[in-house]
Scaffold this active site. Sequence first.
Site, mmCIF file in Angstrom:
data_model
loop_
_atom_site.group_PDB
_atom_site.id
_atom_site.type_symbol
_atom_site.label_atom_id
_atom_site.label_comp_id
_atom_site.label_asym_id
_atom_site.label_seq_id
_atom_site.Cartn_x
_atom_site.Cartn_y
_atom_site.Cartn_z
ATOM 1 N N GLY A 15 -79.982 -1.865 36.524
ATOM 2 C CA GLY A 15 -79.125 -0.749 36.166
ATOM 3 C C GLY A 15 -79.935 0.406 35.601
ATOM 4 O O GLY A 15 -80.893 0.198 34.861
ATOM 5 N N ARG A 25 -92.353 9.889 34.043
ATOM 6 C CA ARG A 25 -93.182 11.065 33.750
ATOM 7 C C ARG A 25 -94.366 10.684 32.872
ATOM 8 O O ARG A 25 -95.510 11.101 33.110
ATOM 9 C CB ARG A 25 -92.320 12.119 33.066
ATOM 10 C CG ARG A 25 -93.067 13.349 32.530
ATOM 11 C CD ARG A 25 -92.054 14.258 31.861
ATOM 12 N NE ARG A 25 -92.639 15.458 31.289
ATOM 13 C CZ ARG A 25 -93.089 15.564 30.048
ATOM 14 N NH1 ARG A 25 -93.061 14.504 29.250
ATOM 15 N NH2 ARG A 25 -93.580 16.707 29.598
ATOM 16 N N ARG A 76 -81.003 -3.575 44.326
ATOM 17 C CA ARG A 76 -81.193 -5.020 44.223
ATOM 18 C C ARG A 76 -81.842 -5.525 45.510
ATOM 19 O O ARG A 76 -81.566 -5.026 46.598
ATOM 20 C CB ARG A 76 -79.860 -5.719 43.968
ATOM 21 C CG ARG A 76 -79.183 -5.217 42.694
ATOM 22 C CD ARG A 76 -78.055 -6.118 42.268
ATOM 23 N NE ARG A 76 -77.368 -5.590 41.091
ATOM 24 C CZ ARG A 76 -77.809 -5.685 39.853
ATOM 25 N NH1 ARG A 76 -78.960 -6.299 39.628
ATOM 26 N NH2 ARG A 76 -77.129 -5.173 38.847
ATOM 27 N N ASP A 107 -84.194 -7.714 31.852
ATOM 28 C CA ASP A 107 -84.785 -9.047 31.974
ATOM 29 C C ASP A 107 -84.877 -9.532 33.418
ATOM 30 O O ASP A 107 -85.825 -10.224 33.792
ATOM 31 C CB ASP A 107 -84.039 -10.073 31.108
ATOM 32 C CG ASP A 107 -82.546 -10.107 31.383
ATOM 33 O OD1 ASP A 107 -82.080 -9.383 32.291
ATOM 34 O OD2 ASP A 107 -81.838 -10.859 30.691
ATOM 35 N N THR A 130 -82.619 -0.383 29.451
ATOM 36 C CA THR A 130 -81.237 -0.844 29.575
ATOM 37 C C THR A 130 -80.451 -0.340 28.383
ATOM 38 O O THR A 130 -80.943 -0.385 27.255
ATOM 39 C CB THR A 130 -81.145 -2.383 29.637
ATOM 40 O OG1 THR A 130 -79.776 -2.788 29.463
ATOM 41 C CG2 THR A 130 -81.974 -3.048 28.556
ATOM 42 N N ASP A 132 -77.923 -1.653 26.995
ATOM 43 C CA ASP A 132 -77.334 -2.718 26.175
ATOM 44 C C ASP A 132 -78.193 -3.116 24.973
ATOM 45 O O ASP A 132 -77.718 -3.801 24.069
ATOM 46 C CB ASP A 132 -77.072 -3.967 27.025
ATOM 47 C CG ASP A 132 -75.897 -3.797 27.964
ATOM 48 O OD1 ASP A 132 -75.086 -2.879 27.734
ATOM 49 O OD2 ASP A 132 -75.791 -4.562 28.931
ATOM 50 N N ASP A 134 -80.519 -5.314 24.826
ATOM 51 C CA ASP A 134 -80.467 -6.780 24.781
ATOM 52 C C ASP A 134 -81.779 -7.443 25.187
ATOM 53 O O ASP A 134 -81.785 -8.590 25.650
ATOM 54 C CB ASP A 134 -79.337 -7.295 25.669
ATOM 55 C CG ASP A 134 -79.488 -6.868 27.125
ATOM 56 O OD1 ASP A 134 -80.341 -6.006 27.415
ATOM 57 O OD2 ASP A 134 -78.747 -7.388 27.977
ATOM 58 N N MET A 174 -69.673 -0.933 27.142
ATOM 59 C CA MET A 174 -70.528 -1.914 27.802
ATOM 60 C C MET A 174 -71.144 -2.874 26.777
ATOM 61 O O MET A 174 -71.322 -2.530 25.612
ATOM 62 C CB MET A 174 -71.616 -1.215 28.611
ATOM 63 C CG MET A 174 -71.097 -0.629 29.924
ATOM 64 S SD MET A 174 -72.407 0.035 30.964
ATOM 65 C CE MET A 174 -71.487 0.293 32.498
ATOM 66 N N GLY A 175 -71.477 -4.046 27.261
ATOM 67 C CA GLY A 175 -72.021 -5.093 26.411
ATOM 68 C C GLY A 175 -71.449 -6.429 26.830
ATOM 69 O O GLY A 175 -70.585 -6.989 26.151
ATOM 70 N N ARG A 176 -71.910 -6.917 27.983
ATOM 71 C CA ARG A 176 -71.383 -8.180 28.524
ATOM 72 C C ARG A 176 -71.773 -9.367 27.670
ATOM 73 O O ARG A 176 -70.983 -10.288 27.462
ATOM 74 C CB ARG A 176 -71.884 -8.368 29.961
ATOM 75 C CG ARG A 176 -71.290 -9.579 30.673
ATOM 76 C CD ARG A 176 -71.809 -9.700 32.084
ATOM 77 N NE ARG A 176 -73.254 -9.893 32.116
ATOM 78 C CZ ARG A 176 -74.099 -9.127 32.789
ATOM 79 N NH1 ARG A 176 -73.646 -8.096 33.486
ATOM 80 N NH2 ARG A 176 -75.394 -9.365 32.778
ATOM 81 N N ALA A 191 -64.174 3.203 13.678
ATOM 82 C CA ALA A 191 -63.204 2.266 14.251
ATOM 83 C C ALA A 191 -62.605 1.365 13.178
ATOM 84 O O ALA A 191 -63.287 0.967 12.232
ATOM 85 C CB ALA A 191 -63.871 1.408 15.327
ATOM 86 N N LYS A 218 -52.329 4.267 7.622
ATOM 87 C CA LYS A 218 -52.929 4.785 8.852
ATOM 88 C C LYS A 218 -51.872 4.852 9.960
ATOM 89 O O LYS A 218 -51.195 3.869 10.237
ATOM 90 C CB LYS A 218 -54.080 3.885 9.303
ATOM 91 C CG LYS A 218 -55.282 3.902 8.360
ATOM 92 C CD LYS A 218 -56.410 3.035 8.893
ATOM 93 C CE LYS A 218 -57.610 3.045 7.957
ATOM 94 N NZ LYS A 218 -58.730 2.222 8.453
ATOM 95 N N GLN A 260 -71.335 5.659 30.374
ATOM 96 C CA GLN A 260 -72.275 5.340 29.298
ATOM 97 C C GLN A 260 -73.728 5.310 29.788
ATOM 98 O O GLN A 260 -74.659 5.436 28.991
ATOM 99 C CB GLN A 260 -71.921 3.985 28.685
ATOM 100 C CG GLN A 260 -70.563 3.961 28.010
ATOM 101 C CD GLN A 260 -70.059 2.538 27.807
ATOM 102 O OE1 GLN A 260 -70.406 1.877 26.837
ATOM 103 N NE2 GLN A 260 -69.243 2.045 28.729
#
Length: 328
Positions: A15, A25, A76, A107, A130, A132, A134, A174-176, A191, A218, A260
């Site tokens: 990705g 660069r 891929r 990875d 990436t 994420d 991760d 995102m964040g599987r 949040a 709230k 994102q």
Amino acid sequence: MPKKIKKIGVLTSGGDSPGMNSAIRSVARTCAYHNIECVGVYRGYEGLIEGDFKPMDARSVKGILNKGGTILKSARSKEFRTKEGRLQAFNSLTNAGVDGLIVIGGDGSFSGALVLNQEYNFPVIGIPGTIDNDIYGTSHTLGFDTALNTVVDAIDKIRDTASSHNRLFFIEVMGRDVGHIALNAGIAGGAEEILIPEEDLGLDRLVESLNRSRKSGKSSSIVIVAEGDKIGKNVFELKDFVDENLEDYDVRVSVLGHMQRGGSPSCFDRVLASRMGVKAVESLLEGKSNYMVGLKNGEMKLTPLESAIKGKTKINLELLRVSDIMSI
């Protein structure tokens, strides 16, 4: 003694993430600084197999520092998963006179680089790209900071409409497998609740939290949900549950998705990419291989590729506590 490096190849795989072009660069210009050749490999490992190479010098990478995505493209490659495909990739590198390879990706991309080295003793260095965040061995991956800024900007805009209509918004980010984006952006965006894969908070706590928010005065709420959160099958199931169990809420869902990944890289990511590119090239010139460059305690450090692939990042427990305190 290791073979002297005279030409370095660079590819992007997996990705895309903001900062990849900045890293390309940096690699090209560091090669130029050290008077060695650089070639860009188009379309990742697929282009490596096909020999889709293009010479890159200091001038050929002008104007890309601030560009999102990757000028080298990404694809891929099922063929690279085979020994025949990897042999063809190795032959392409050898025929082009390439002595070392820099792989920018996650990875999965690093796994490809590692097996290429193991089978043909070909020098490889990884740069973690990436959103994420991760990858083990670095506090920040390329694109993570930019993605956070993108998400926070979106949260701010959604909060405007949530407040205007007294609505509850579930915002999926995102964040599987990890919740780094959700946790950091959730705190920065104010949040009321943050749902991440590492912490199974459960539906009961979610309902309790939303009820508490309502009783505290709230009139609208924002809940950030990492796509890999384990509470529900998906964010829309969470919406349905709240609709059924909390009558006072007008619930909406916003899935931020691939927006994102895009956009101009932040100052942080541009500087990080520049530093990583320099470290990657100079590590190859020093005879090092099978490492990933990463940011540790503000310094560029090397982590074995195998550790980067197999290691697990940990969620910041302090941020979890800060999140609970801020949502009161």
